[in-house]
Design an enzyme around this catalytic site. Structure first.
Site, PDB file in Angstrom:
ATOM      1  CG  HIS A 253      12.875  77.543  -7.137  1.00 40.37           C
ATOM      2  ND1 HIS A 253      12.117  77.766  -6.013  1.00 40.37           N
ATOM      3  CD2 HIS A 253      13.798  78.536  -7.180  1.00 40.37           C
ATOM      4  CE1 HIS A 253      12.540  78.868  -5.409  1.00 40.37           C
ATOM      5  NE2 HIS A 253      13.567  79.343  -6.097  1.00 40.37           N
TER       6      HIS A 253
ATOM      7  CE  LYS B  85      40.345  68.320 -35.738  1.00 39.99           C
ATOM      8  NZ  LYS B  85      40.755  67.806 -34.430  1.00 39.99           N
TER       9      LYS B  85
ATOM     10  N   GLY C 157      38.036  69.343 -31.429  1.00 40.42           N
ATOM     11  CA  GLY C 157      36.790  70.100 -31.611  1.00 40.42           C
ATOM     12  C   GLY C 157      36.320  70.754 -30.325  1.00 40.42           C
ATOM     13  NE  ARG C 158      37.098  66.062 -26.033  1.00 41.73           N
ATOM     14  CZ  ARG C 158      37.375  65.163 -26.970  1.00 41.73           C
ATOM     15  NH1 ARG C 158      36.702  65.181 -28.102  1.00 41.73           N
ATOM     16  NH2 ARG C 158      38.301  64.235 -26.779  1.00 41.73           N
TER      17      ARG C 158
ATOM     18  CE  LYS D  50      30.435  61.098 -35.831  1.00 45.54           C
ATOM     19  NZ  LYS D  50      31.740  61.671 -36.112  1.00 45.54           N
TER      20      LYS D  50
ATOM     21  CD  GLU E 259      33.243  64.381 -28.280  1.00 44.10           C
ATOM     22  OE1 GLU E 259      32.195  64.005 -28.821  1.00 44.10           O
ATOM     23  OE2 GLU E 259      33.870  65.380 -28.663  1.00 44.10           O
TER      24      GLU E 259
ATOM     25  CD  GLU F 202      24.971  64.858 -36.898  1.00 43.96           C
ATOM     26  OE1 GLU F 202      25.986  64.804 -37.631  1.00 43.96           O
ATOM     27  OE2 GLU F 202      24.781  64.085 -35.939  1.00 43.96           O
TER      28      GLU F 202
HETATM   29  O1  F6P Z   1      30.675  63.987 -31.919  1.00 38.26           O
HETATM   30  C1  F6P Z   1      31.891  63.705 -32.481  1.00 38.26           C
HETATM   31  C2  F6P Z   1      32.569  64.899 -33.043  1.00 38.26           C
HETATM   32  O2  F6P Z   1      33.635  64.434 -33.776  1.00 38.26           O
HETATM   33  C3  F6P Z   1      33.031  65.898 -31.978  1.00 38.26           C
HETATM   34  O3  F6P Z   1      34.206  65.529 -31.374  1.00 38.26           O
HETATM   35  C4  F6P Z   1      33.141  67.129 -32.803  1.00 38.26           C
HETATM   36  O4  F6P Z   1      33.237  68.257 -31.990  1.00 38.26           O
HETATM   37  C5  F6P Z   1      31.857  67.043 -33.594  1.00 38.26           C
HETATM   38  O5  F6P Z   1      31.734  65.673 -33.885  1.00 38.26           O
HETATM   39  C6  F6P Z   1      31.809  67.863 -34.844  1.00 38.26           C
HETATM   40  O6  F6P Z   1      32.807  67.522 -35.737  1.00 38.26           O
HETATM   41  P1  F6P Z   1      33.195  68.425 -36.947  1.00 38.26           P
HETATM   42  O7  F6P Z   1      33.688  69.739 -36.442  1.00 38.26           O
HETATM   43  O8  F6P Z   1      34.249  67.685 -37.710  1.00 38.26           O
HETATM   44  O9  F6P Z   1      31.961  68.627 -37.789  1.00 38.26           O
END
Ligand code: F6P
Length: 543
Positions: A386, A208, A269-270, A506, A355, A214
């Site tokens: 199990h 987003k 995002g979620r 972060k 979240e 990452e």
């Molecule tokens: O973990 C925090 C967060 O902002 C989530 O809310 C989001 O889904 C994720 O990081 C990834 O963010 P982005 O889509 O901006 O890479």
């Protein structure tokens, strides 16, 4: 300041009094007193059959919980969300995942503009692209057909499409390999591509913000891996597309913005895998199945928006959850799907719920004096039986659980499905009614074992039973949980749509990165634990 706004409400106090009087009630008694309970405490809507009879509630409990929903202004909050009001107050944003599945002729206005046509324009662009990849018309740089789709993203840009891809794998094109890379641990990327040919591999970089470390690190490694074989920077255009709200950063990364699929700041995002974030899913299952999934989401949205609260699936699930979370003090909710395709559902719901509702201040910024979001966990049955069910049956904790199952299997390998479903029904029965010491003794069990083999029962469960796992059904199921989370957030008067809690880690990681990368001994200014750990790591890494 401490907020007592919720707990001072007469509707809350009434529930507290009611809890004092009823908390010892056993499901055995409730069922014995009302032979029709198992048929009465049920609700069927949009193809989902909910049995909530195996909960520690009475008609009075339900009435009081429904009063609570009214007294917090749930109806107005639902209307506010659906009409595009900026209910995400800390980020001054509307919350409109419901617009992602709105019908073409609907109108939802944000900042004076109807957003529905934009949503459909992106969906059409996605469908065009998905069809070109699926048909082989979209080719790689060297003219080879694309056979591998790698989604690079994390959190909401990974969990949703990954979960839904797994859930709908039955409907997917089996000639395509779809994988999901999220972790900044290089192992994730290395394992995802180790057997793939860059000439046949398309990366979908989903972020987003397009600033998530990452995702950008994995995307850079993917670009290097591709160009290592393809040798021509021009190849990026054929092997990389982006999904983002941030055109500038996408261009900066080197992806042609003509190959970018947009979404909007009013999609969390979620809550986003039914937007362009679901591009990998759409390529896998095809635009028609994706459309069917959106129709499922929309059907549940309409049910939630219009059904009276006592017949409203998300509202009922949310209120029952409040009863355990806030009055019984239950800390967790187990999600137990009896369907292997829903293997990743609990991971997905973890982010959706935790979240969203993992907050300790209310909308006005006051610290709350009540519990908010629960811990979500689980895995498919029968495997969980199990592993951890022992603790649910005979441990000391109260663990409300949602059991989700289907009457028809997509893989009718006899006799599996009846065995699976026999377990599904048996577990909620055993959890609710248990086995008394008298019953155990009557079986001839030796005295010293009786206590150990007694099942107290009275463990609450919801059962959600549907006919078959289809794209539409998945949409309905996910919308059900989205709205459940919304209702609970509304009752707790918290902002379910921001996530400031992920920021501090972060920031600190960014401070530590140069300390790990530095060729010379860095001046560490952390606490003594963090300093020692970093030094230990730097030493051991050399070995
Ligand atoms: O973990 C925090 C967060 O902002 C989530 O809310 C989001 O889904 C994720 O990081 C990834 O963010 P982005 O889509 O901006 O890479």
């Amino acid at each position: 300041m401490m907020s007592t706004k919720l707990t001072d409400q007469p509707s809350w106090r009434a529930l507290k009094d009611h809890f004092q009087k009823t908390h010892d009630l056993h499901l055995r008694t409730l069922f014995a007193e009302d032979p029709k309970r198992g048929a009465r405490f049920t609700l069927e809507a949009e193809g989902l059959y909910l049995d909530y009879s195996k909960n520690r509630i009475t008609d009075e409990t339900l009435k009081l919980l429904l009063n609570l929903a009214e007294s917090v202004g749930l109806r107005q909050r639902i209307d506010a969300m659906f009409s595009g009001e900026k209910i995400n107050v800390t980020e001054k944003r509307a919350v409109l995942h419901v617009a992602l599945r709105a019908n073409k002729d609907q109108s939802i206005i944000v900042d004076g503009q109807n957003v529905v046509p934009e949503v459909h324009a992106v969906l059409d662009k996605m469908a065009g692209f998905a069809n070109r990849v699926r048909s082989g018309e979209w080719k790689g740089h060297t003219g080879k057909r694309i056979r591998n789709i790698i989604n690079i993203g994390i959190g909401g840009s990974d969990l949703g499409p990954y979960m839904a891809y797994d859930a709908l794998r039955y409907y997917s094109d089996r000639n395509l390999t779809c994988r999901f890379v999220s972790n900044v641990d290089g192992t994730d990327f290395a394992e995802a591509v180790h057997d793939l040919d860059p000439e046949e591999t398309l990366f979908i970089v989903v972020s987003k913000t397009f600033t998530t470390i990452e995702t950008l690190t994995n995307a850079r490694s993917a670009r290097a891996w591709s160009l290592n074989k393809l040798k021509d920077a021009g190849a990026v255009a054929k092997h990389f597309v982006a999904v983002s709200t941030n055109e500038k950063e996408v261009a900066k990364f080197g992806i042609d913005t003509a190959n970018m699929f947009g979404f909007w700041d009013w999609v969390g995002g979620r809550y986003s895998f039914d937007s362009a974030v679901g591009l990998s899913l759409m390529i896998a299952i095809g635009p028609e199945n994706f459309k069917e999934m959106l129709a499922g989401f929309h059907a549940m949205d309409e049910h939630f928006r219009t059904a009276p609260f006592e017949q409203n699936l998300p509202v009922l699930l949310a209120l029952i959850g409040i009863w355990y979370n806030n009055f019984y003090g239950a800390e967790t909710v187990a999600i137990l799907p009896y369907d292997q395709y829903l293997d990743r559902l609990s991971s997905y719901l973890q982010q959706l719920d935790m979240e969203s509702n993992g907050k300790h201040v209310d909308l006005e910024g006051n610290v709350v004096n009540y519990q908010t979001g629960p811990i979500i966990w689980g895995q498919p049955g029968t495997n969980g039986q199990h592993a951890f069910y022992q603790l649910i049956h005979q441990g000391t904790k109260l663990i409300p659980a949602d059991f989700i199952g289907f009457s028809q299997t997509l893989n009718p390998v006899k006799p599996h499905h009846d065995l699976l479903m026999a377990n599904f029904f048996a577990q909620t029965e055993a959890l609710a009614f248990g086995k008394t010491s008298e019953e155990v003794a009557a079986d001839g069990v030796a005295d010293f074992q009786v206590a150990h083999r007694t099942f107290e029962g009275n463990h609450p469960t919801n059962t959600i039973l549907a006919e078959r796992l289809t794209p539409a059904l998945l949409g309905k199921l996910i919308a059900l949980y989205e709205h459940k989370v919304f209702v609970q957030g509304t009752i707790w008067n918290i902002n379910s749509f921001d996530q400031w809690g992920v920021e501090l880690g972060k920031v600190l990681a960014n401070r530590i990165i140069p300390e790990l990368e530095s060729a010379t001994e860095p001046q560490l200014k952390h606490d003594s634990s963090t300093n020692t750990l970093i030094n230990h790591y730097r030493q051991q890494r050399k070995a």
